[in-house]
Every structure is written in structure tokens, then in C-alpha cells.
Design a protein around this motif. Structure first.
Motif, PDB file in Angstrom:
ATOM      1  N   UNK A  90       0.771  -1.188  -0.028  1.00 30.46           N
ATOM      2  CA  UNK A  90       0.038   0.009   0.076  1.00 30.46           C
ATOM      3  C   UNK A  90       0.797   1.191  -0.043  1.00 30.46           C
ATOM      4  N   UNK A  91       0.243   2.316  -0.504  1.00 28.49           N
ATOM      5  CA  UNK A  91       0.883   3.506  -0.604  1.00 28.49           C
ATOM      6  C   UNK A  91       0.746   4.309   0.438  1.00 28.49           C
ATOM      7  N   UNK A  92       1.378   5.329   1.014  1.00 30.25           N
ATOM      8  CA  UNK A  92       1.180   5.649   2.309  1.00 30.25           C
ATOM      9  C   UNK A  92       0.153   6.755   2.229  1.00 30.25           C
ATOM     10  N   UNK A  93      -0.578   7.240   3.277  1.00 25.46           N
ATOM     11  CA  UNK A  93      -1.802   7.995   3.284  1.00 25.46           C
ATOM     12  C   UNK A  93      -3.144   7.429   3.143  1.00 25.46           C
ATOM     13  N   UNK A  94      -3.856   8.413   3.083  1.00 25.36           N
ATOM     14  CA  UNK A  94      -5.332   8.118   2.933  1.00 25.36           C
ATOM     15  C   UNK A  94      -6.136   7.779   4.223  1.00 25.36           C
ATOM     16  N   UNK A  95      -7.403   7.958   4.203  1.00 28.63           N
ATOM     17  CA  UNK A  95      -8.271   7.824   5.372  1.00 28.63           C
ATOM     18  C   UNK A  95      -8.131   6.361   5.805  1.00 28.63           C
ATOM     19  N   UNK A  96      -8.143   5.907   7.123  1.00 29.46           N
ATOM     20  CA  UNK A  96      -7.940   4.675   7.370  1.00 29.46           C
ATOM     21  C   UNK A  96      -9.510   3.690   6.603  1.00 29.46           C
ATOM     22  N   UNK A  97     -10.505   4.452   6.643  1.00 30.66           N
ATOM     23  CA  UNK A  97     -11.797   3.506   6.155  1.00 30.66           C
ATOM     24  C   UNK A  97     -11.466   3.232   4.582  1.00 30.66           C
ATOM     25  N   UNK A  98     -10.617   4.351   3.985  1.00 33.21           N
ATOM     26  CA  UNK A  98     -10.639   4.096   2.406  1.00 33.21           C
ATOM     27  C   UNK A  98      -9.566   3.089   2.329  1.00 33.21           C
ATOM     28  N   UNK A  99      -8.436   3.215   3.152  1.00 35.73           N
ATOM     29  CA  UNK A  99      -7.355   2.226   2.995  1.00 35.73           C
ATOM     30  C   UNK A  99      -8.042   0.928   3.445  1.00 35.73           C
ATOM     31  N   UNK A 100      -8.793   0.638   4.209  1.00 30.61           N
ATOM     32  CA  UNK A 100      -9.441  -0.732   4.430  1.00 30.61           C
ATOM     33  C   UNK A 100     -10.218  -1.328   3.342  1.00 30.61           C
ATOM     34  N   UNK A 101     -10.993  -0.194   2.885  1.00 24.76           N
ATOM     35  CA  UNK A 101     -11.747  -0.605   1.614  1.00 24.76           C
ATOM     36  C   UNK A 101     -11.023  -1.005   0.594  1.00 24.76           C
TER      37      UNK A 101
END
Length: 170
Positions: free
Chosen positions: A76-87
Motif C-alpha cells: 500500500x502507498x502511504x496516506x489516505x483515510x483509514x476507512x478508504x485504506x481498509x476498503x
């Protein structure tokens, strides 16, 4: 305090388990249907050894492919909201699960035409007996497979939240 092993599973995991369970159920059902087609005179004689060995070789190949490449993915690339990363993590895990399913199910699907070639229901039984545990081990979205894929996603040091988010464990 909870830990990841007993935390509630995310809805994505529950729906993926439901889909995988119904897809796994197809193998015993197809085996039962093929029994009515090929086992008219009882189960019959065991086929020539090359047919079951071909199914066994396909199972070994499917297992090797799933173990060596089935859980690999770009980190995964760094950054993003946790909910978006989880999705995003669950989308990638789901697509990887379906690829592994196709590879493992090919063991059983190979046994179908091969059974007609050698005219023996035994080949389908061998295919089903090899494919079911292979599918259960490599495809079922349990803790083992989820952790293996999460480790691949997190190999660059960024959390995937595939196993849940920290607030889920409080």
C-alpha cells in the motif's frame, strides 16, 4: 480488552465467507450430479493410473502457485483515510481470493472431462477429494489467509487495516 483474534469481523469478511461457502458447495453438488451420469453400474473399476496422477499433479501445481504467488500484492502507498485504506485492502484481498479460487477449482474442473475420457467416476471423486481441502486451505478467508495477505499489503510499513482498525480492538 479485545485482540484481533476475537474482534468482530468486518462486513466484507462476512460477505466474502458467504460467497466462498456457496462456491465451495458447488463441488459436492456437481459430484453428486456426475454420479448419476457416470456411475450407472455402481462406482466401477479404478481408472488407469495416469488419470488420477494427472489430477494429483494439477493439485500440486495449484497448491504451489497459491503458496508462492497467491498472497503477493503490491504494498500500500502511504496516506489516505483509514476507512478508504481498509476498503481498498478488502477489494484487493477479495480479487486475490477469487484468483486463488479459480486456480484451485481448476483441479476439480479438470477431473470432469477426464472422467468422460476414461469413463470412470473415480476420477471425479479424486478431483473432489483433492480440490475441497485445497480450496479450504488456500481460499477460505480465515485468519491465516487474511494475515498472509495483510503482511504483503503492509510490507512497505503502512497499515492495511485488513485485520481491523485499532479502535475495533478497544
Amino acid at each position: 480488552m479485545s485482540n484481533p483474534m476475537n474482534a468482530t469481523r468486518p462486513p466484507q469478511a462476512t460477505s466474502l465467507m458467504t460467497v466462498m461457502g456457496s462456491m465451495l458447495a458447488a463441488i459436492p453438488l456437481i459430484t453428486l450430479v456426475m454420479w448419476f451420469v457416470l456411475a450407472v453400474d455402481g462406482i466401477g473399476d479404478f481408472p488407469p493410473t495416469w488419470a488420477p496422477l494427472l489430477i494429483l499433479a494439477a493439485a500440486a501445481g495449484a497448491y504451489s502457485l497459491c503458496e508462492l504467488a497467491g498472497f503477493r500484492t503490491a504494498p500500500l502507498q502511504p496516506g489516505g483515510r483509514p476507512a478508504d485504506v481498509e476498503r481498498l485492502s478488502w477489494q484487493r484481498f477479495t480479487s486475490s481470493t477469487f484468483v486463488r479460487f479459480a486456480v484451485c477449482e481448476a483441479v476439480f474442473l479438470l477431473s470432469l472431462p477426464l472422467a468422460f475420457i476414461v469413463d470412470s467416476f473415480w476420477v471425479i471423486l479424486v478431483g473432489a477429494v483433492l480440490a475441497m481441502p485445497l480450496l479450504a486451505w488456500e481460499v477460505w478467508p480465515g485468519v491465516r489467509n487474511t494475515q498472509r495477505f495483510a503482511a504483503s499489503l503492509e510490507s512497505a510499513g503502512h497499515p492495511s487495516y485488513l485485520l481491523g482498525r485499532p479502535q475495533d480492538y478497544l
